[in-house]
Design a protein around this motif. Structure first.
Motif, short mmCIF file in Angstrom:
data_model
loop_
_atom_site.label_atom_id
_atom_site.label_comp_id
_atom_site.label_asym_id
_atom_site.label_seq_id
_atom_site.Cartn_x
_atom_site.Cartn_y
_atom_site.Cartn_z
N MET A 123 0.88 -1.16 0.07
CA MET A 123 -0.23 -0.14 0.03
C MET A 123 0.83 1.25 -0.04
SD MET A 123 -3.32 0.78 2.23
CE MET A 123 -2.43 0.94 3.94
N ALA A 124 0.56 2.27 -0.68
CA ALA A 124 1.35 3.69 -0.68
C ALA A 124 0.25 4.86 -0.87
CB ALA A 124 2.19 3.39 -1.84
N TYR A 125 0.75 5.85 -0.76
CA TYR A 125 -0.08 6.96 -1.12
C TYR A 125 0.17 7.37 -2.44
CZ TYR A 125 -1.53 7.86 3.75
OH TYR A 125 -2.09 7.75 4.87
N GLY A 184 0.35 20.28 -17.18
CA GLY A 184 0.70 19.00 -17.45
C GLY A 184 1.65 18.25 -16.66
N LEU A 185 2.27 18.84 -15.48
CA LEU A 185 3.00 18.26 -14.72
C LEU A 185 2.80 18.09 -13.29
CD1 LEU A 185 6.44 20.41 -15.58
CD2 LEU A 185 5.60 18.29 -16.53
N GLN A 186 3.17 17.12 -12.72
CA GLN A 186 2.62 16.88 -11.41
C GLN A 186 3.93 16.40 -10.29
OE1 GLN A 186 -0.32 13.57 -12.03
NE2 GLN A 186 0.71 13.14 -10.15
N LEU A 187 3.80 16.26 -9.23
CA LEU A 187 4.48 15.35 -8.44
C LEU A 187 4.16 14.06 -8.33
CD1 LEU A 187 5.19 18.00 -5.46
CD2 LEU A 187 6.41 17.52 -7.24
N TYR A 188 5.08 12.99 -7.99
CA TYR A 188 4.37 11.60 -7.67
C TYR A 188 5.26 11.10 -6.44
CZ TYR A 188 3.98 12.61 -12.90
OH TYR A 188 3.58 13.24 -13.99
N ILE A 189 4.60 10.11 -5.94
CA ILE A 189 5.02 9.35 -4.86
C ILE A 189 5.30 7.65 -5.30
CG2 ILE A 189 4.44 8.07 -2.77
CD1 ILE A 189 2.27 10.37 -2.20
N ASP A 190 6.84 7.30 -5.10
CA ASP A 190 7.17 6.23 -5.51
C ASP A 190 6.49 5.11 -4.44
OD1 ASP A 190 8.74 3.85 -5.90
OD2 ASP A 190 10.83 4.89 -5.82
N ILE A 197 6.46 4.66 2.99
CA ILE A 197 6.11 3.79 3.87
C ILE A 197 4.78 4.06 4.44
CG2 ILE A 197 8.63 3.31 4.59
CD1 ILE A 197 8.02 5.66 6.57
N CYS A 198 3.87 4.65 3.85
CA CYS A 198 2.40 4.98 4.22
C CYS A 198 2.35 5.58 5.57
CB CYS A 198 1.77 3.55 4.22
SG CYS A 198 1.63 2.88 2.61
N CYS A 199 3.28 6.50 5.81
CA CYS A 199 3.05 7.19 7.23
C CYS A 199 2.03 8.23 6.97
CB CYS A 199 4.33 8.08 7.32
SG CYS A 199 4.68 9.36 6.45
N GLY A 200 1.62 8.96 5.95
CA GLY A 200 0.50 9.93 5.69
C GLY A 200 0.85 11.23 5.96
N ALA A 201 2.11 11.57 6.17
CA ALA A 201 2.74 12.91 6.52
C ALA A 201 2.35 13.81 5.42
CB ALA A 201 4.19 12.86 6.82
N ARG A 239 -3.03 5.95 -9.89
CA ARG A 239 -1.94 5.16 -9.10
C ARG A 239 -1.18 4.57 -10.05
NH1 ARG A 239 -5.98 1.63 -7.42
NH2 ARG A 239 -5.99 2.26 -5.38
N GLU A 240 -1.35 4.17 -11.29
CA GLU A 240 -0.64 3.74 -12.46
C GLU A 240 0.34 4.90 -12.96
OE1 GLU A 240 1.37 1.78 -15.01
OE2 GLU A 240 0.31 0.65 -13.70
N ILE A 241 -0.21 5.95 -13.02
CA ILE A 241 0.65 7.06 -13.32
C ILE A 241 1.94 7.35 -12.43
CG2 ILE A 241 0.43 9.67 -13.41
CD1 ILE A 241 -2.20 9.30 -14.67
#
Length: 107
Positions: A1-3, A49-55, A60-64, A88-90
């Protein structure tokens, strides 16, 4: 699980989430310091068209990050709204593509 970072981040790229991530898993096509230097009034145009992404492999799913996002773009993947499921896929693909770019070419 991830953000997952979803559509509200597109053309916003607010970097408030980046420094609170304890595992440095939030990245984008531009460095956070480069984004922060773009004047607020120019972001929609210059970041179109740009954004940030979470690997998802590092998160670690801390939610901060979720609490820091001023545009409400970050979701636990289990709570990702139906209309943004594709993010999610992006997010994952962004890091897969980066890994391929950094991998040495096979001969």
């Amino acid at each position: 699980m991830a953000y997952v970072i979803a559509e509200p981040c597109v053309a916003t790229c607010d970097t408030a989430c980046v420094p609170v991530c304890p595992v440095d898993c939030i990245h984008g096509p531009l460095a956070a310091d480069e984004i922060s230097r773009i004047p607020e009034g120019e972001r929609k145009t210059r970041l179109a068209g740009l954004q940030l992404y979470i690997d998802p492999e590092s998160c670690i799913c801390c939610g901060a990050c979720e609490n820091e996002c001023p545009v409400g773009a970050i979701f636990d993947e289990d709570e990702l709204p139906a209309e943004w499921q594709r993010y999610r896929e992006i997010n994952a693909r962004f890091f897969d593509d980066r890994a391929k770019e950094r991998a040495p070419e096979e001969t």
